[in-house]
Design a protein around this motif. Structure first.
Motif, PDB file in Angstrom:
ATOM      1  N   PHE A   1      72.017 -32.395 -26.471  1.00 43.47           N
ATOM      2  CA  PHE A   1      71.676 -33.696 -24.987  1.00 43.47           C
ATOM      3  C   PHE A   1      73.073 -34.046 -24.111  1.00 43.47           C
ATOM      4  O   PHE A   1      72.669 -34.448 -23.438  1.00 43.47           O
ATOM      5  N   GLY A   2      74.004 -34.539 -24.812  1.00 49.95           N
ATOM      6  CA  GLY A   2      75.655 -35.075 -24.000  1.00 49.95           C
ATOM      7  C   GLY A   2      75.036 -34.055 -23.190  1.00 49.95           C
ATOM      8  O   GLY A   2      75.458 -33.781 -21.421  1.00 49.95           O
ATOM      9  N   ALA A   3      75.411 -32.927 -23.972  1.00 51.72           N
ATOM     10  CA  ALA A   3      75.989 -31.913 -22.842  1.00 51.72           C
ATOM     11  C   ALA A   3      74.881 -31.005 -21.775  1.00 51.72           C
ATOM     12  O   ALA A   3      75.330 -30.732 -20.489  1.00 51.72           O
ATOM     13  N   LEU A   4      73.452 -31.351 -22.056  1.00 47.30           N
ATOM     14  CA  LEU A   4      72.534 -31.195 -21.401  1.00 47.30           C
ATOM     15  C   LEU A   4      72.693 -32.013 -20.081  1.00 47.30           C
ATOM     16  O   LEU A   4      72.182 -31.746 -18.763  1.00 47.30           O
ATOM     17  N   VAL A   5      73.015 -33.528 -19.936  1.00 47.16           N
ATOM     18  CA  VAL A   5      73.006 -34.668 -19.337  1.00 47.16           C
ATOM     19  C   VAL A   5      74.707 -34.140 -18.217  1.00 47.16           C
ATOM     20  O   VAL A   5      74.176 -33.898 -17.019  1.00 47.16           O
ATOM     21  N   ALA A   6      75.297 -33.435 -19.024  1.00 52.48           N
ATOM     22  CA  ALA A   6      76.365 -33.011 -17.865  1.00 52.48           C
ATOM     23  C   ALA A   6      76.259 -31.807 -16.964  1.00 52.48           C
ATOM     24  O   ALA A   6      76.768 -31.911 -16.058  1.00 52.48           O
ATOM     25  N   VAL A   7      75.006 -30.698 -17.474  1.00 59.59           N
ATOM     26  CA  VAL A   7      74.241 -29.810 -16.745  1.00 59.59           C
ATOM     27  C   VAL A   7      73.848 -31.000 -15.592  1.00 59.59           C
ATOM     28  O   VAL A   7      74.398 -30.072 -14.242  1.00 59.59           O
ATOM     29  N   PHE A   8      73.318 -31.822 -15.943  1.00 58.45           N
ATOM     30  CA  PHE A   8      72.673 -32.739 -14.666  1.00 58.45           C
ATOM     31  C   PHE A   8      73.685 -32.715 -13.241  1.00 58.45           C
ATOM     32  O   PHE A   8      73.515 -33.534 -12.542  1.00 58.45           O
TER      33      PHE A   8
ATOM     34  N   PHE B   1      75.678 -44.093 -16.449  1.00 54.31           N
ATOM     35  CA  PHE B   1      76.631 -45.073 -17.593  1.00 54.31           C
ATOM     36  C   PHE B   1      75.474 -44.600 -18.864  1.00 54.31           C
ATOM     37  O   PHE B   1      75.653 -44.449 -19.653  1.00 54.31           O
ATOM     38  N   ALA B   2      73.635 -45.578 -18.035  1.00 56.06           N
ATOM     39  CA  ALA B   2      72.677 -45.091 -19.053  1.00 56.06           C
ATOM     40  C   ALA B   2      72.493 -44.165 -19.677  1.00 56.06           C
ATOM     41  O   ALA B   2      72.349 -43.947 -21.578  1.00 56.06           O
ATOM     42  N   LEU B   3      72.871 -42.845 -19.683  1.00 56.73           N
ATOM     43  CA  LEU B   3      72.108 -41.726 -19.679  1.00 56.73           C
ATOM     44  C   LEU B   3      73.514 -41.202 -20.905  1.00 56.73           C
ATOM     45  O   LEU B   3      73.408 -40.840 -22.191  1.00 56.73           O
ATOM     46  N   LEU B   4      74.224 -40.991 -20.256  1.00 55.21           N
ATOM     47  CA  LEU B   4      76.291 -41.649 -21.009  1.00 55.21           C
ATOM     48  C   LEU B   4      76.030 -42.287 -22.637  1.00 55.21           C
ATOM     49  O   LEU B   4      76.139 -41.409 -23.507  1.00 55.21           O
ATOM     50  N   LEU B   5      76.121 -43.020 -22.300  1.00 50.82           N
ATOM     51  CA  LEU B   5      75.824 -44.419 -23.843  1.00 50.82           C
ATOM     52  C   LEU B   5      74.367 -43.967 -24.603  1.00 50.82           C
ATOM     53  O   LEU B   5      74.734 -43.706 -25.271  1.00 50.82           O
ATOM     54  N   THR B   6      73.453 -43.440 -23.627  1.00 48.72           N
ATOM     55  CA  THR B   6      72.451 -42.992 -25.018  1.00 48.72           C
ATOM     56  C   THR B   6      72.897 -42.156 -25.399  1.00 48.72           C
ATOM     57  O   THR B   6      72.716 -42.248 -26.718  1.00 48.72           O
ATOM     58  N   CYS B   7      73.339 -40.763 -24.615  1.00 44.92           N
ATOM     59  CA  CYS B   7      73.738 -39.427 -26.233  1.00 44.92           C
ATOM     60  C   CYS B   7      74.544 -39.798 -26.568  1.00 44.92           C
ATOM     61  O   CYS B   7      74.482 -39.395 -27.492  1.00 44.92           O
ATOM     62  N   THR B   8      75.691 -40.852 -26.799  1.00 49.66           N
ATOM     63  CA  THR B   8      76.444 -41.100 -27.246  1.00 49.66           C
ATOM     64  C   THR B   8      75.999 -42.099 -28.683  1.00 49.66           C
ATOM     65  O   THR B   8      76.901 -41.037 -29.868  1.00 49.66           O
ATOM     66  N   ARG B   9      75.453 -42.858 -28.530  1.00 47.43           N
ATOM     67  CA  ARG B   9      74.300 -43.294 -29.562  1.00 47.43           C
ATOM     68  C   ARG B   9      73.135 -42.637 -30.785  1.00 47.43           C
ATOM     69  O   ARG B   9      73.850 -43.085 -31.319  1.00 47.43           O
ATOM     70  N   ILE B  10      73.728 -41.853 -29.370  1.00 48.82           N
ATOM     71  CA  ILE B  10      72.248 -40.794 -30.721  1.00 48.82           C
ATOM     72  C   ILE B  10      72.256 -39.851 -30.991  1.00 48.82           C
ATOM     73  O   ILE B  10      72.802 -38.993 -31.981  1.00 48.82           O
ATOM     74  N   ALA B  11      74.399 -39.593 -30.684  1.00 48.78           N
ATOM     75  CA  ALA B  11      75.101 -37.948 -30.730  1.00 48.78           C
ATOM     76  C   ALA B  11      76.127 -38.480 -32.027  1.00 48.78           C
ATOM     77  O   ALA B  11      76.619 -37.107 -33.022  1.00 48.78           O
ATOM     78  N   ARG B  12      76.059 -39.955 -32.944  1.00 46.59           N
ATOM     79  CA  ARG B  12      76.769 -40.278 -33.743  1.00 46.59           C
ATOM     80  C   ARG B  12      75.985 -39.882 -35.058  1.00 46.59           C
ATOM     81  O   ARG B  12      75.662 -39.703 -34.753  1.00 46.59           O
ATOM     82  N   ARG B  13      77.592 -39.073 -35.891  1.00 44.16           N
ATOM     83  CA  ARG B  13      76.620 -39.026 -37.388  1.00 44.16           C
ATOM     84  C   ARG B  13      76.371 -40.064 -38.193  1.00 44.16           C
ATOM     85  O   ARG B  13      76.170 -41.029 -38.286  1.00 44.16           O
ATOM     86  N   GLY B  14      75.212 -39.358 -38.215  1.00 48.03           N
ATOM     87  CA  GLY B  14      74.041 -40.097 -38.941  1.00 48.03           C
ATOM     88  C   GLY B  14      73.008 -41.271 -38.374  1.00 48.03           C
ATOM     89  O   GLY B  14      72.710 -42.501 -38.671  1.00 48.03           O
ATOM     90  N   ALA B  15      72.868 -40.850 -37.031  1.00 50.07           N
ATOM     91  CA  ALA B  15      72.324 -42.228 -36.137  1.00 50.07           C
ATOM     92  C   ALA B  15      71.020 -41.657 -36.378  1.00 50.07           C
ATOM     93  O   ALA B  15      70.224 -42.881 -35.815  1.00 50.07           O
ATOM     94  N   LEU B  16      70.457 -40.742 -36.070  1.00 53.00           N
ATOM     95  CA  LEU B  16      69.244 -40.702 -36.232  1.00 53.00           C
ATOM     96  C   LEU B  16      68.886 -40.445 -37.754  1.00 53.00           C
ATOM     97  O   LEU B  16      69.363 -40.656 -37.895  1.00 53.00           O
ATOM     98  N   THR B  17      67.390 -40.956 -38.228  1.00 54.90           N
ATOM     99  CA  THR B  17      67.249 -41.659 -38.895  1.00 54.90           C
ATOM    100  C   THR B  17      65.930 -40.619 -39.262  1.00 54.90           C
ATOM    101  O   THR B  17      64.503 -39.782 -38.221  1.00 54.90           O
ATOM    102  N   GLY B  18      65.157 -40.107 -40.638  1.00 55.37           N
ATOM    103  CA  GLY B  18      64.345 -39.546 -41.024  1.00 55.37           C
ATOM    104  C   GLY B  18      63.476 -38.028 -40.327  1.00 55.37           C
ATOM    105  O   GLY B  18      64.520 -37.342 -40.204  1.00 55.37           O
ATOM    106  N   GLU B  19      62.106 -38.463 -39.742  1.00 57.68           N
ATOM    107  CA  GLU B  19      61.950 -37.075 -38.999  1.00 57.68           C
ATOM    108  C   GLU B  19      62.422 -36.579 -37.906  1.00 57.68           C
ATOM    109  O   GLU B  19      63.162 -35.600 -37.587  1.00 57.68           O
ATOM    110  N   TYR B  20      63.229 -37.844 -37.485  1.00 52.99           N
ATOM    111  CA  TYR B  20      64.032 -37.551 -35.546  1.00 52.99           C
ATOM    112  C   TYR B  20      65.042 -36.685 -36.163  1.00 52.99           C
ATOM    113  O   TYR B  20      65.471 -35.738 -35.767  1.00 52.99           O
ATOM    114  N   ALA B  21      65.731 -37.172 -37.170  1.00 55.04           N
ATOM    115  CA  ALA B  21      66.532 -36.155 -37.513  1.00 55.04           C
ATOM    116  C   ALA B  21      67.047 -34.651 -37.829  1.00 55.04           C
ATOM    117  O   ALA B  21      67.939 -34.110 -37.513  1.00 55.04           O
TER     118      ALA B  21
END
Length: 451
Positions: free
Chosen positions: A397-404, A368-388
């Protein structure tokens, strides 16, 4: 007549200043933490390099590097006076408590518990170091660079027939590289594949497609059916996540329906039609196909079903709810005098069987924590600055979690070192690179000079 004029003495330029004769500019130097982080990622596959056996307690070179990296991370954080964050604290704490109770009740499994705790530090180190966006870039480039290099080595070893390079199984044609396990190797190459897609590294499209092709060939040479299935599902999910992120919901729903129909038809065909003759023909084409797709309905599937049945019975027959102890499945099977003794080969069964109901709860919370985290960072405009800029497609990364999650149904992935390092990358994006995050990333001045 000659005029002599006294000139003021020439003062030496300060170090790093233009024209200075001292050290090279500090900003062009590799920082120790960057070098250690890169070496740590490079060491992740080196569990059995050139076929060498693992060390005591199944330890390897990555564990030695992790000790150094952990110390370096603590010193790095202390020097900059930033708190050390523990990503996914609740589920990992629950896992440790569940394992500790199971080990205490059964008086077994303490060593496995210690090793599991140790592996978690990959996530802690990577997440905290990537509070500096430049170190996140170093981590990403290290994954892509070394992952591609290792894939080339594996392919070259396979083509040239050099087993020390490809890590070919003694009793088959599957390539294990330096992991000592073909499924482990498959998961590594799939992870690098999705990091390439998430970060669009290399930036030149033709270079990126070439890297993706090399990684795909290496993954196929591992002959992992579970890995191939997880890759296909994750590719579809990654495409769906991208459509949702871009606001093309109707197309995403239509694509999901089409994928569901195709998958359902495939399952129906495999369960109702005798596919063995077709698999035999495919197996005859090449030994790699014989040891991968050709095993779909043979003894490999049968033995895996036997393990599932046996571990299910062991869960039902437990006298208490605390599990049999971390890593004790094989010993418990031997005590039961089972004819086929293996590890659980399933994260979900292993967590519940070995760590009891609390271990099962911990796994659910982690997912649950991994999926929630991936959902939050995957939203449009969620990441800022250099991270984006470093991760322009975080939905991958959400697809990558699905691999696991899918691979966890066929083998145990929670002890994969590279898995926790990648979870650290995801945590860093969430903790420091997300708009509205409680912790802010370090500026270049705070992080210090150098690369």
């Amino acid at each position: 007549m000659t005029t002599i004029t006294d000139r003021p003495p020439v003062r030496a330029a300060p170090d790093g200043a233009p024209g200075g004769q001292g050290r090279a500019p500090l900003r062009n130097r590799w920082r120790p933490e960057a070098v250690l982080l890169s070496l740590g990622i490079a060491s992740l596959p080196m569990l059995m390099p050139a076929g060498l056996p693992p060390g005591p307690g199944n330890t390897g070179l990555p564990d030695l590097v992790l000790v150094v990296l952990t110390v370096a991370t603590l010193l790095w954080a202390g020097k900059r006076k930033v708190p050390v964050r523990w990503p996914f604290l609740l589920p990992t704490l629950l896992t440790i408590i569940a394992g500790g109770i199971a080990a205490y009740v059964n008086q077994a499994g303490l060593l496995t518990l210690a090793k599991d705790l140790f592996v978690l530090f990959w996530g802690v180190c990577v997440a905290n170091l990537c509070r500096d966006p430049r170190l996140l870039r170093v981590a990403v480039r290290s994954f892509v660079g070394f992952g591609t290099l290792y894939a080339v080595v594996l392919i070259a070893g396979f083509v040239l027939g050099i087993d020390a390079m490809s890590g070919k199984q003694p009793d088959g044609m599957r390539a294990m590289f330096t992991f000592g396990d073909a499924n482990y190797a498959s998961n590594w190459f799939i992870c690098v594949f999705f990091i390439v897609r998430a970060t669009r590294t290399p930036h030149a499209p033709w270079k990126r497609y070439a890297v993706l092709g090399i990684l795909l060939v290496a993954e196929l040479l591992t002959g992992s059916n579970g890995g191939l299935l997880s890759l296909l599902v994750a590719l579809v999910l990654g495409h769906l996540f991208r459509l949702f992120r871009e606001g093309r919901t109707y197309r995403a729903v239509a694509t999901a329906c089409l994928a569901g129909v195709v998958a359902g038809g495939g399952v129906l065909a495999v369960t109702t039609v005798d596919v063995q003759p077709y698999l035999d023909r495919i197996s005859a084409i090449h030994p790699v196909l014989r040891d991968s797709i050709g095993r779909t309905t043979d003894s490999s599937t049968a033995t895996r079903s036997t393990v599932f049945t046996t571990t299910g019975e062991m869960i039902a027959e437990q006298p208490h709810p605390w599990g049999i102890g971390p890593g004790e499945t094989v010993n418990a099977m031997m005590d039961r005098q089972e004819t086929y003794v293996r590890e659980a080969h399933n994260d979900y069964i292993a967590s519940t069987l070995e760590r009891g109901f609390l271990g099962g709860v911990a796994l659910i919370v982690l997912v649950f924590a991994l999926l929630l985290t991936c959902t939050r960072i995957a939203r449009r405009g969620a990441l800022t600055g250099e991270y984006a800029r470093i991760v322009p497609r975080p939905e991958m990364f959400g697809a990558l979690v699905a691999v696991f999650l899918i691979s966890g149904m066929f083998y145990e992935t929670l002890h994969y070192r590279h898995g926790w390092a990648i979870f650290g990358l995801i945590a860093a994006l969430h903790l420091f690179g997300r708009r509205g995050a409680a912790d802010r990333p370090l500026t270049e001045a705070e992080a210090g000079g150098g690369r």
